[in-house]
Design an enzyme around this catalytic site. Sequence first.
Site, mmCIF file in Angstrom:
data_model
loop_
_atom_site.group_PDB
_atom_site.id
_atom_site.type_symbol
_atom_site.label_atom_id
_atom_site.label_comp_id
_atom_site.label_asym_id
_atom_site.label_seq_id
_atom_site.Cartn_x
_atom_site.Cartn_y
_atom_site.Cartn_z
ATOM 1 N N GLU A 170 -5.796 -4.019 0.151
ATOM 2 C CA GLU A 170 -6.011 -5.095 1.126
ATOM 3 C C GLU A 170 -7.178 -5.990 0.758
ATOM 4 O O GLU A 170 -7.393 -7.027 1.378
ATOM 5 C CB GLU A 170 -6.274 -4.491 2.516
ATOM 6 C CG GLU A 170 -5.071 -3.824 3.157
ATOM 7 C CD GLU A 170 -4.891 -2.363 2.752
ATOM 8 O OE1 GLU A 170 -5.399 -1.967 1.677
ATOM 9 O OE2 GLU A 170 -4.247 -1.615 3.501
ATOM 10 N N TRP A 216 -19.032 15.741 11.780
ATOM 11 C CA TRP A 216 -18.088 15.441 10.713
ATOM 12 C C TRP A 216 -18.567 16.016 9.380
ATOM 13 O O TRP A 216 -19.736 15.910 9.027
ATOM 14 C CB TRP A 216 -17.942 13.919 10.559
ATOM 15 C CG TRP A 216 -17.226 13.257 11.692
ATOM 16 C CD1 TRP A 216 -16.747 13.860 12.831
ATOM 17 C CD2 TRP A 216 -16.924 11.864 11.818
ATOM 18 N NE1 TRP A 216 -16.155 12.929 13.648
ATOM 19 C CE2 TRP A 216 -16.243 11.698 13.057
ATOM 20 C CE3 TRP A 216 -17.133 10.746 11.018
ATOM 21 C CZ2 TRP A 216 -15.797 10.450 13.494
ATOM 22 C CZ3 TRP A 216 -16.690 9.518 11.454
ATOM 23 C CH2 TRP A 216 -16.022 9.367 12.684
ATOM 24 N N LYS A 221 -13.523 17.648 11.224
ATOM 25 C CA LYS A 221 -14.292 17.605 12.474
ATOM 26 C C LYS A 221 -14.627 19.020 12.895
ATOM 27 O O LYS A 221 -13.788 19.755 13.400
ATOM 28 C CB LYS A 221 -13.487 16.873 13.543
ATOM 29 C CG LYS A 221 -13.191 15.444 13.089
ATOM 30 C CD LYS A 221 -12.812 14.516 14.210
ATOM 31 C CE LYS A 221 -12.877 13.065 13.739
ATOM 32 N NZ LYS A 221 -11.592 12.437 13.499
ATOM 33 N N THR A 278 0.872 -1.175 0.000
ATOM 34 C CA THR A 278 0.000 0.000 0.000
ATOM 35 C C THR A 278 0.909 1.225 0.000
ATOM 36 O O THR A 278 2.053 1.150 0.452
ATOM 37 C CB THR A 278 -0.899 0.044 1.249
ATOM 38 O OG1 THR A 278 -0.047 0.095 2.391
ATOM 39 C CG2 THR A 278 -1.780 -1.164 1.332
#
Length: 542
Positions: free
Chosen positions: A330, A444, A439, A185
């Site tokens: 993944e 959010w 935030k 990754t």
Amino acid sequence: MQGLMQDWPLLCSKVIDHASAYHPRREVVSRSVEGPIHRTNYREVRGRALRIAKRLEAEGIVLGDRVATMAWNTWRHLECWYGITGIGAIYHTLNPRLFPEQIAWIMNDAEDRLLFVDLTFLPLVEKLATQVPSLKRIVVLTDAAHMPQTSLAGAVPYEEWLAEADEDFAWKSFEETTAAGICYTSGTTGNPKGVLYSHRSNLLHSMMALQADAMGVSSRDRILPIVPLFHANGWGLAFTAPMIGAGLVMPGARMDGASVYELLRSEKVTFSAAVPTVWLMLLQHLEKEGGDLPDLEKVVIGGAACPRVVTQKFQDNYGVKVIHAWGMTEMSPLGTLCTIKPEYADLTGEALLDIEETQGHPPFGVEMKVTDDEGVERPWDGATFGRLKVRGPSVAKSYYKGIGAEMFDAEGWFDTGDVAHIDPHGYLQITDRSKDVIKSGGEWISSIDLENIAVGHPDVAEAAVIGLAHPKWDERPLLVVVPKEGRSPTKAEILAFMEGKVAKWWMPDDVAFVEEIPHTATGKIKKTTLREQFADFRLPTA
Ligand code: ADP
């Protein structure tokens, strides 16, 4: 009591055997790195893969060895994958867009023994090869006539190297859980992490991708994988296409709008897959030069959120169906794909685009849930955000060498690091990376939503949103915009365009104009760098 069915290990070699037996003359067309268009087919790819396998053995490569590739999508890269996996060695795709030190770090971590490298990247490899002591052989993916002078010890042209072996070889047999490939990754935080695919996970992943409500491709398709094989396992297409005998069109080193358009037309491509930036380039090319896409039926767009205007333009202006998809290295990498279930079949216009803007639903083989920070599941109401967790037979259960263990829990769930909500029909919407979400006053704000709306403005080429520190609200959004060539939109115009499309308190506090937005090696907006660039920027509201 055990079932009494045969053991037929799910090995990568089975895929190319199938393609060669039942779709022998299906074309594999490539734009070669040397220039000309090259044509071959699955029977020939298999034959050459057998020779690669035999030649690798002669080189001393054995089961479990890592063999690196630094290459564009071409027939050679494809046959290398099958040759490598055919003896139980492990293909290790290197992303050439990383810094040389990062590549050397990754190669040392994987202890690569041999490297297949395209001509394009020879200068890069010349810089780093001496830093990788495990590397014993460098094979340059070209023929003797195109082989340049190089300082690399032990570098040989591929075609000559390959000519030293014949096809008289049988694939090696081993357990289907044997490692087949490794992909790191990009590691925006900390060192890159290796994801180790198995033969079984690769084959199950492709069978998943082939579900009609996933990619839904067939032998009648001609697939153009623009997503490079070195990006997240090439989205599995090197296995998916031969598994059903679809034709392959490989773009080589050229992925600009004009080159992609040329291949789409000349090779009558019906299906393609790439990240949004590639499609933006194609659409910009079409808008500038004119053109149409009569053969292209579907495109998969993923790797980053697909802006609504991209979906809308493909569908309305060119009659091309967009499948928005989400996944990660993944996950081999597919997680969800946005195809329309009966529950949404009656939708049209903007209401349909609202659904198509989501990343869709998982095929059989992927389980998902969203939880709060304590691991408590959140409702599927299409609004409540949470940490997205997944599991399935093509999802990693650990990183290479066991690092990053905190991302995997005891029940087998992998924490994706994404923040998302799921609607009552199982449609997932990614709202952010957990580290990019803004935030503001305990709530959010999704940077992705704001970016998607901003790029809908006709004068905006690219947009990124980051949270900047704010004395009252903790963080507030700053919109960073790259204007289209020759255009100079104002802050007021852009904010007016966004107004009414998001909640008032989500509106950016300011707009900054830049010539360029930094990108990661996989073409995503590099928010860490952007945050550094704007570290001293003061919001007018602060
Ligand atoms: P890299 O980080 O090396 O580019 P990945 O392809 O594994 O590698 O990145 C996966 C991440 O990309 C996901 O966790 C998610 O944050 C983001 N992503 C992928 N597809 C989408 C999408 N359709 N919409 C929004 N984000 C996406």
